[in-house]
Design a protein around this motif. Structure first.
Motif, short mmCIF file in Angstrom:
data_model
loop_
_atom_site.label_atom_id
_atom_site.label_comp_id
_atom_site.label_asym_id
_atom_site.label_seq_id
_atom_site.Cartn_x
_atom_site.Cartn_y
_atom_site.Cartn_z
N LEU A 27 -39.68 -14.08 -15.01
CA LEU A 27 -39.85 -14.54 -16.17
C LEU A 27 -39.32 -15.99 -16.90
O LEU A 27 -39.33 -16.33 -17.59
N ILE A 28 -37.63 -15.33 -16.49
CA ILE A 28 -36.37 -16.23 -17.40
C ILE A 28 -35.50 -16.60 -16.81
O ILE A 28 -34.93 -16.03 -15.96
N MET A 29 -35.21 -18.44 -16.40
CA MET A 29 -34.69 -18.56 -15.23
C MET A 29 -33.41 -19.34 -15.98
O MET A 29 -34.35 -20.70 -16.36
N ASP A 30 -32.24 -19.63 -16.41
CA ASP A 30 -31.32 -20.51 -16.63
C ASP A 30 -32.18 -20.96 -18.14
O ASP A 30 -31.79 -22.50 -18.47
N GLY A 31 -32.36 -20.20 -18.83
CA GLY A 31 -32.79 -20.71 -20.05
C GLY A 31 -34.51 -21.05 -20.54
O GLY A 31 -34.67 -21.17 -21.84
N GLU A 32 -34.49 -20.88 -19.00
CA GLU A 32 -36.35 -22.01 -18.97
C GLU A 32 -37.68 -20.53 -17.89
O GLU A 32 -37.19 -19.99 -17.66
N VAL A 33 -38.80 -20.45 -19.47
CA VAL A 33 -39.83 -19.55 -19.24
C VAL A 33 -40.50 -20.32 -17.96
O VAL A 33 -40.62 -21.21 -18.12
N ILE A 34 -40.41 -19.42 -16.45
CA ILE A 34 -41.74 -19.52 -16.21
C ILE A 34 -42.46 -19.15 -15.88
O ILE A 34 -43.27 -18.28 -16.35
N LYS A 35 -43.37 -20.74 -16.51
CA LYS A 35 -44.87 -19.70 -17.05
C LYS A 35 -46.01 -19.55 -16.17
O LYS A 35 -46.35 -19.06 -16.22
N LYS A 36 -45.51 -19.97 -15.08
CA LYS A 36 -46.35 -19.69 -13.59
C LYS A 36 -45.79 -17.62 -13.22
O LYS A 36 -47.74 -17.65 -12.85
N SER A 37 -45.33 -17.69 -13.62
CA SER A 37 -45.29 -16.21 -13.11
C SER A 37 -45.87 -15.04 -14.54
O SER A 37 -45.76 -13.88 -13.95
N LEU A 38 -45.62 -15.88 -16.01
CA LEU A 38 -46.35 -15.11 -16.58
C LEU A 38 -47.89 -15.37 -16.49
O LEU A 38 -48.61 -14.18 -17.07
N LYS A 39 -47.91 -16.36 -16.19
CA LYS A 39 -49.69 -15.98 -15.63
C LYS A 39 -50.23 -15.49 -14.55
O LYS A 39 -51.31 -14.65 -15.14
N ARG A 40 -49.13 -15.28 -13.52
CA ARG A 40 -49.68 -14.15 -12.67
C ARG A 40 -49.22 -12.92 -13.06
O ARG A 40 -50.49 -11.96 -12.73
N ILE A 41 -48.93 -12.05 -14.23
CA ILE A 41 -48.91 -10.98 -14.69
C ILE A 41 -49.47 -10.85 -15.79
O ILE A 41 -49.93 -10.06 -16.30
N GLN A 42 -50.11 -12.15 -15.99
CA GLN A 42 -51.45 -12.30 -17.00
C GLN A 42 -50.16 -11.41 -18.77
O GLN A 42 -51.42 -10.93 -19.36
N LYS A 43 -49.50 -12.77 -18.88
CA LYS A 43 -48.25 -12.71 -19.51
C LYS A 43 -49.19 -13.57 -20.08
O LYS A 43 -48.38 -14.97 -19.83
N THR A 44 -48.29 -14.00 -22.00
CA THR A 44 -47.94 -14.62 -22.98
C THR A 44 -46.97 -15.37 -22.80
O THR A 44 -46.45 -14.30 -23.17
N GLU A 45 -46.59 -16.06 -23.33
CA GLU A 45 -45.16 -16.65 -23.99
C GLU A 45 -45.33 -15.69 -25.34
O GLU A 45 -43.76 -15.44 -25.25
N GLU A 46 -45.54 -15.53 -25.85
CA GLU A 46 -45.30 -14.69 -26.93
C GLU A 46 -45.45 -13.57 -26.78
O GLU A 46 -44.61 -12.52 -27.44
N TRP A 47 -45.69 -12.81 -25.73
CA TRP A 47 -45.81 -11.42 -25.96
C TRP A 47 -43.97 -11.27 -25.05
O TRP A 47 -43.82 -10.58 -25.22
N LEU A 48 -43.94 -12.81 -24.09
CA LEU A 48 -42.53 -12.83 -24.24
C LEU A 48 -41.64 -12.47 -24.88
O LEU A 48 -40.20 -11.78 -25.20
N GLN A 49 -41.98 -13.35 -25.69
CA GLN A 49 -40.89 -13.43 -27.35
C GLN A 49 -40.73 -12.42 -28.04
O GLN A 49 -39.47 -12.07 -28.62
N ASN A 50 -42.04 -11.34 -28.17
CA ASN A 50 -41.63 -9.92 -28.42
C ASN A 50 -40.87 -8.79 -27.89
O ASN A 50 -40.29 -8.39 -28.96
N GLN A 51 -40.85 -9.48 -26.72
CA GLN A 51 -39.95 -8.50 -25.85
C GLN A 51 -38.69 -8.80 -25.49
O GLN A 51 -37.73 -7.99 -25.95
N LEU A 52 -38.00 -10.14 -25.88
CA LEU A 52 -36.74 -10.20 -26.51
C LEU A 52 -36.36 -10.18 -27.51
O LEU A 52 -35.35 -10.10 -28.35
#
Length: 234
Positions: free
Chosen positions: A173-198
């Motif tokens: 989902l994150i590599m070298d400090g960059e969010v991989i949006k394609k992976s988030l879309k594949r698991i049907q998650k949003t960047e907001e969800w990811l930020q909450n996890q962080l």
């Protein structure tokens, strides 16, 4: 007709010259091919090709060049066999790129290896998630050998007669400090969800994360650039 006879003669002589060179240098030129060995093989092939296709270069001069080049390689092999101190300089040394489950980012940079390449090398060993790896060693020939964490050692599920379950492919989902949006879309998650996890792990920005990996039904695997150990969110 004369040109065909000459070409045939050069090909036969060149073939047996390379065959002899490979026998003298030994099997490690193939099974333990280092970057220098690869370049050496290209040079030898180029020397022979010049003799075959360049009429201005005599075959005997090329055979002499192959002999000198092969002798140098053979000398290097003998030095590294007899004098251990020369091995690090002439052959290189392995690098620990994963230690105690943590990616050694500085070692990756030193060896010009990025995370995508590391993932590829791990998959070649049948490892699809970094969380299974206790130690990973980058060998001098560019391959990676691993020691799995204790939880992933044998015995296997088959040995214990455990019913198999459907496995999910890990996604970065994150590599070298960059969010991989394609992976988030594949698991049907949003960047907001990811930020909450962080945020739940006290991480303010995805740019401080070296690597984050997701598997269905598993904790989110996280490693920041400064973290001493990787963590998993529950």
């Amino acid at each position: 007709m004369q040109s065909y006879i000459s070409l045939t003669t050069e090909l036969i002589i060149g073939f047996f010259a390379l065959l002899l060179l490979s026998k003298v240098l030994g099997k490690n030129q193939i099974t333990q091919l280092t970057p220098f060995d690869f370049i050496s093989a290209l040079v030898v092939g180029e020397l022979l090709g010049n003799a075959i296709y360049d009429e201005d270069i005599s075959l005997r001069y090329v055979l002499y060049a192959i002999f000198i080049w092969g002798s140098l390689i053979y000398t290097i092999e003998m030095l590294t066999q007899k004098f251990r101190i020369t091995r690090g300089l002439l052959e290189g040394t392995p690098s620990v790129v994963i230690a105690k489950g943590r990616i050694q980012f500085e070692e990756l940079k030193k060896n010009k290896l990025d995370l995508n390449q590391l993932q590829h090398l791990l998959r070649e060993k049948g490892v699809f998630t970094i969380r299974e790896v206790e130690y990973g060693i980058l060998e001098t020939n560019g391959s990676v050998n691993i020691q799995r964490k204790q939880a992933f050692h044998s015995p296997t599920n088959k040995d214990l007669m455990i019913q198999s379950e459907e496995q999910e492919l890990p996604l970065a989902l994150i590599m070298d400090g960059e969010v991989i949006k394609k992976s988030l879309k594949r698991i049907q998650k949003t960047e907001e969800w990811l930020q909450n996890q962080l945020s739940s792990r006290g991480i303010s920005s995805h740019r401080t994360v070296l690597y984050a990996e997701w598997i269905e039904g598993k904790p989110l695997f996280l490693q920041t650039y400064e973290a001493t150990t990787p963590s998993e969110t529950f």
